[in-house]
Design an enzyme around this catalytic site. Sequence first.
Site, mmCIF file in Angstrom:
data_model
loop_
_atom_site.group_PDB
_atom_site.id
_atom_site.type_symbol
_atom_site.label_atom_id
_atom_site.label_comp_id
_atom_site.label_asym_id
_atom_site.label_seq_id
_atom_site.Cartn_x
_atom_site.Cartn_y
_atom_site.Cartn_z
ATOM 1 N N CYS A 124 73.285 47.234 -18.487
ATOM 2 C CA CYS A 124 72.225 47.240 -17.486
ATOM 3 C C CYS A 124 70.991 46.605 -18.121
ATOM 4 O O CYS A 124 70.263 47.247 -18.870
ATOM 5 C CB CYS A 124 71.923 48.664 -17.033
ATOM 6 S SG CYS A 124 70.620 48.741 -15.788
ATOM 7 N N LEU A 125 70.813 45.322 -17.839
ATOM 8 C CA LEU A 125 69.705 44.566 -18.396
ATOM 9 C C LEU A 125 69.227 43.610 -17.316
ATOM 10 O O LEU A 125 70.018 42.820 -16.782
ATOM 11 C CB LEU A 125 70.176 43.805 -19.641
ATOM 12 C CG LEU A 125 69.145 43.056 -20.451
ATOM 13 C CD1 LEU A 125 68.056 43.994 -20.972
ATOM 14 C CD2 LEU A 125 69.814 42.358 -21.620
#
Length: 168
Positions: free
Chosen positions: A101-102
């Site tokens: 999750c970036l």
Amino acid sequence: MFYPRITWFDQTNLPRASRPIGILLWLSSDTINQEKPCRHQEQGFSRSTRKCNGPSETPYEGGVFQLAFAIPEQYPLLPPQVRFLTKIFHPNVHFKTGEICLDILKNAWSPAWTLQSVCRAIIALMAHPEADSPLNCDSGNLLRSGDIRGYRSMARMYTRLAAMPKKG
């Protein structure tokens, strides 16, 4: 703050201007083992893996983490898909799938970002987890409740189990 130095090699072997193939990526910094920097293993025209050492002064120190890169044909207009192949206990990494999750890999992608930028961002994320958008709820809940010791202990345990070379 941790900023790795990154050097690119063999950029002449590019079959398409929009696809960085044949690139050998070396990540190195004062906080990464200088003798064994990130290693690149070519698997085809759009997929590759890289092994990176965990940042120092984190629970991931001493670990070697393998990342899978899937580079779309529309790169750099679309972001590469990157996931951890090595199990890692981190709030922004799904424990089973390795999904990361970036924001720059999702909605904040810009063609100005490079694979070098992506690698820097992943290493920075390892050193500075964001518990507000967890993919690993157990890890995120430990950080949000203030149990830093518990989080670091679990992350260190999984690093030893999954990312450290076996002795013997």
